[in-house]
Design a protein around this motif. Structure first.
Motif, PDB file in Angstrom:
ATOM      1  N   LEU A 389       0.838  -1.204   0.000  1.00  0.00           N
ATOM      2  CA  LEU A 389       0.000   0.000   0.000  1.00  0.00           C
ATOM      3  C   LEU A 389       0.871   1.251   0.000  1.00  0.00           C
ATOM      4  N   ILE A 390       2.077   1.129   0.564  1.00  0.00           N
ATOM      5  CA  ILE A 390       3.024   2.253   0.531  1.00  0.00           C
ATOM      6  C   ILE A 390       3.440   2.530  -0.903  1.00  0.00           C
ATOM      7  N   ASN A 391       3.684   1.479  -1.669  1.00  0.00           N
ATOM      8  CA  ASN A 391       4.017   1.651  -3.095  1.00  0.00           C
ATOM      9  C   ASN A 391       2.871   2.314  -3.850  1.00  0.00           C
ATOM     10  N   VAL A 392       1.628   2.000  -3.464  1.00  0.00           N
ATOM     11  CA  VAL A 392       0.465   2.631  -4.105  1.00  0.00           C
ATOM     12  C   VAL A 392       0.461   4.125  -3.812  1.00  0.00           C
ATOM     13  N   LEU A 393       0.742   4.504  -2.557  1.00  0.00           N
ATOM     14  CA  LEU A 393       0.788   5.922  -2.204  1.00  0.00           C
ATOM     15  C   LEU A 393       1.916   6.649  -2.925  1.00  0.00           C
ATOM     16  N   GLN A 394       2.981   5.936  -3.239  1.00  0.00           N
ATOM     17  CA  GLN A 394       4.114   6.540  -3.956  1.00  0.00           C
ATOM     18  C   GLN A 394       3.900   6.583  -5.463  1.00  0.00           C
ATOM     19  N   GLY A 395       2.759   6.051  -5.932  1.00  0.00           N
ATOM     20  CA  GLY A 395       2.451   6.084  -7.352  1.00  0.00           C
ATOM     21  C   GLY A 395       3.171   5.034  -8.174  1.00  0.00           C
ATOM     22  N   GLU A 396       3.785   4.055  -7.502  1.00  0.00           N
ATOM     23  CA  GLU A 396       4.534   3.018  -8.213  1.00  0.00           C
ATOM     24  C   GLU A 396       3.681   1.796  -8.526  1.00  0.00           C
ATOM     25  N   MET A 397       2.571   1.652  -7.788  1.00  0.00           N
ATOM     26  CA  MET A 397       1.706   0.492  -7.969  1.00  0.00           C
ATOM     27  C   MET A 397       0.249   0.921  -7.880  1.00  0.00           C
ATOM     28  N   SER A 398      -0.628  -0.001  -8.246  1.00  0.00           N
ATOM     29  CA  SER A 398      -2.065   0.180  -8.118  1.00  0.00           C
ATOM     30  C   SER A 398      -2.591  -0.929  -7.221  1.00  0.00           C
ATOM     31  N   LEU A 399      -3.820  -0.787  -6.744  1.00  0.00           N
ATOM     32  CA  LEU A 399      -4.415  -1.863  -5.963  1.00  0.00           C
ATOM     33  C   LEU A 399      -4.606  -3.113  -6.817  1.00  0.00           C
ATOM     34  N   VAL A 400      -4.994  -2.909  -8.086  1.00  0.00           N
ATOM     35  CA  VAL A 400      -5.252  -4.027  -8.992  1.00  0.00           C
ATOM     36  C   VAL A 400      -4.442  -3.827 -10.271  1.00  0.00           C
ATOM     37  N   GLY A 401      -3.802  -4.896 -10.717  1.00  0.00           N
ATOM     38  CA  GLY A 401      -3.016  -4.841 -11.945  1.00  0.00           C
ATOM     39  C   GLY A 401      -2.123  -6.069 -12.034  1.00  0.00           C
ATOM     40  N   PRO A 402      -1.346  -6.200 -13.092  1.00  0.00           N
ATOM     41  CA  PRO A 402      -0.402  -7.322 -13.191  1.00  0.00           C
ATOM     42  C   PRO A 402       0.619  -7.252 -12.067  1.00  0.00           C
ATOM     43  N   ARG A 403       0.960  -8.379 -11.484  1.00  0.00           N
ATOM     44  CA  ARG A 403       1.930  -8.396 -10.393  1.00  0.00           C
ATOM     45  C   ARG A 403       3.297  -7.938 -10.889  1.00  0.00           C
ATOM     46  N   PRO A 404       3.978  -7.062 -10.123  1.00  0.00           N
ATOM     47  CA  PRO A 404       5.345  -6.685 -10.503  1.00  0.00           C
ATOM     48  C   PRO A 404       6.292  -7.841 -10.199  1.00  0.00           C
ATOM     49  N   LEU A 405       7.051  -8.276 -11.171  1.00  0.00           N
ATOM     50  CA  LEU A 405       7.898  -9.453 -11.012  1.00  0.00           C
ATOM     51  C   LEU A 405       9.358  -9.045 -10.806  1.00  0.00           C
ATOM     52  N   PRO A 406      10.141  -9.904 -10.138  1.00  0.00           N
ATOM     53  CA  PRO A 406      11.566  -9.617  -9.934  1.00  0.00           C
ATOM     54  C   PRO A 406      12.316  -9.541 -11.262  1.00  0.00           C
ATOM     55  N   LEU A 407      13.484  -8.903 -11.226  1.00  0.00           N
ATOM     56  CA  LEU A 407      14.290  -8.756 -12.438  1.00  0.00           C
ATOM     57  C   LEU A 407      14.653 -10.122 -13.011  1.00  0.00           C
ATOM     58  N   ARG A 408      14.900 -11.116 -12.138  1.00  0.00           N
ATOM     59  CA  ARG A 408      15.256 -12.455 -12.599  1.00  0.00           C
ATOM     60  C   ARG A 408      14.181 -13.039 -13.496  1.00  0.00           C
ATOM     61  N   ASP A 409      12.903 -12.840 -13.114  1.00  0.00           N
ATOM     62  CA  ASP A 409      11.801 -13.405 -13.879  1.00  0.00           C
ATOM     63  C   ASP A 409      11.603 -12.664 -15.197  1.00  0.00           C
ATOM     64  N   VAL A 410      11.705 -11.332 -15.155  1.00  0.00           N
ATOM     65  CA  VAL A 410      11.468 -10.537 -16.363  1.00  0.00           C
ATOM     66  C   VAL A 410      12.529 -10.811 -17.419  1.00  0.00           C
TER      67      VAL A 410
END
Length: 478
Positions: A389-410
């Motif tokens: 939720l802190i990331n949401v307040l910082q504008g980096e994430m949303s409540l709903v959306g594709p999960r942010p994946l680690p660099l290894r996975d991407v």
């Protein structure tokens, strides 16, 4: 000139007999479905009655008039509107929150117009209407969510309550449909025929006999191009009281955002999308900011308790921060409660061979030795995700959306997956409510694309409600 083989097979239908009167399994499922719809209708009526009772109690009274004297026509109009909108049909879309919102709003408008013509300004106040409208949507949505949870869990524990189906197609098509049906938990595959092995031209009678012998209720055609004499097959199944469905497994486009349209007598599939752009994106961000602030204030005691438990359980920091890939490929640090030992990253290299995710793009294993005791509890109920939720307040994430994946996975992505980074990543998403950990990497990317192409605020709300359901039932949780 008519093919004599087709003529002979059509005549043989009468020789095979019409088994609709003796297919006990199909009649029983029809009875069960009727009972289920009746129960759902009664529950809807109870929720509507409760909503209007509360509204009558707390709304502004008009000349001492009591609403409950007119509750019968209110319930009849509301239930009738739900029925006319298809909420008691077999289509899965009849259970969606956006459709429920529209139907109950329409019922409220009909009631408002009726009240105006019946006794304008006397029968009911505006505040009662508004309260009843909000509570009706809320109560019925929650009731139907719980009803679906109970039905899904009952079917999961008792497969005999699932609809027995038969699959026709090639091996690839059959596997795609089997996976889809397993996720839905509505159907049980009782038999298959691989049409790349069977000769449907000369073995149609044997195929029909095999299908009939299993007393299935539905036949799915998984590879339409392999089914010759489709009309004959349809008529044989119709005479046995068996439904026929066709799934276009050859289409790589997401079928969830499609609709069937007719051009003359030919059915076509039309695809449409609602991209998250412009004013829609800004509105989504604004709602995320408001909701995240409210939730953080509400759950601050939980934050405190979890922080203490993490400190008591194992040495190390309370929060775990890891670089993830977000909007337009930008890197950011995601916040989570720490659920693993401090050197978990180093230990992962030794555990790569045990990765249970198909394709190896994502990394998950059951009974991961790196997870702490309190970490297992936090993951089971997804409490470790709350700091995002802190990331949401910082504008980096949303409540709903594709999960942010680690660099290894991407780094292991194919180029087809770039669309995931065209929207803000989310705390929860469509693939979480479709199975959480019980999916492979292909499923994850498929549901992410589905979400992006058919996004709406109503879909976000629906996913949030479904997330609560998935967490409470612990579906797919490690």
């Amino acid at each position: 000139m008519t093919d004599p083989k087709i003529f002979d097979r059509t005549n043989n239908i009468s020789n095979a007999g019409d088994i609709r009167a003796t297919n006990f399994l199909i009649r029983r499922r029809t009875l069960i479905r009727g009972i289920g719809l009746t129960v759902l209708m009664v529950l809807d009526a109870l929720m509507l009655y409760l909503a209007w009772t509360i509204a009558d109690r707390f709304g502004t009274p008009v000349n001492g008039a009591h609403l409950l004297k007119s509750i019968v026509p209110i319930l009849v109009i509301s239930i009738g509107t739900l029925a006319a909108s298809g909420h008691y049909g077999s289509d899965d879309k009849s259970h969606t929150l956006p459709k429920l919102f529209k139907s109950l709003t329409l019922a409220q408008i009909v009631l408002l117009i009726g009240a105006f013509f019946y006794q304008p300004g006397v029968w009911i106040s505006r505040s009662v209407f508004v309260i009843a409208w909000i509570l009706s949507i809320l109560f019925v949505a929650i009731e139907r969510l719980l009803f679906d949870v109970i039905i899904a869990q009952t079917r999961k524990r008792n497969p005999t309550l699932q609809h027995g189906v038969f699959l026709l197609g090639n091996q690839t098509g059959i596997e795609k449909v089997r996976k889809l049906l397993n996720r839905s938990q509505q159907f049980r595959v009782d038999g298959i025929i691989d049409l790349s092995v069977w000769d449907i031209e000369n073995q149609l009678d044997q195929i029909i006999d095999r299908i009939r012998s299993l007393n299935v209720s539905v036949v799915f055609i998984c590879s339409q191009q392999l089914v010759t004499h489709q009309v004959v097959l349809f008529w044989h199944l119709k005479s046995a009281g068996i439904h026929l469905r066709v799934i276009h497994t050859e289409l790589n486009l997401p079928q969830h955002c499609s609709e069937t349209k007719m051009i003359e007598e030919i059915p076509t599939i039309r695809f449409k999308s609602l991209p998250i752009l412009g004013i829609d994106f800004r509105l989504k961000c604004l709602l995320d900011l408001i909701a995240a602030s409210f939730i953080l204030i509400l759950i601050s005691p939980i934050f405190l308790v979890v922080s203490v438990l993490i400190k008591l359980d194992s040495p190390g920091p309370i929060f775990y921060k890891q670089y993830r890939v977000g909007l337009k490929g930008a890197h950011f640090q995601v916040w989570k409660f720490r659920t693993m030992v401090v050197n978990a990253g180093e230990l992962q290299k030794e555990l790569e061979a045990q990765n249970e995710i198909k394709g190896g793009v994502l990394f998950k294993i059951k009974d991961d030795p790196r997870i702490t005791k309190i970490g297992k509890f936090l993951r089971r109920y997804s409490l470790d995700e709350l700091p995002q939720l802190i990331n949401v307040l910082q504008g980096e994430m949303s409540l709903v959306g594709p999960r942010p994946l680690p660099l290894r996975d991407v780094e292991r992505f194919s180029k087809d997956h770039f669309l995931r980074h065209e929207v803000l990543p989310g705390i929860t998403g469509l693939w979480q409510v479709k199975g959480r950990s019980n999916v492979d990497s292909d499923d994850v990317f498929y549901w992410d694309i589905i979400y992006i192409l058919q996004w709406s605020l109503a879909l976000d709300l629906n996913i949030l409600l479904q997330t609560v359901k998935a967490v409470l039932t612990r579906e797919g949780a490690y």
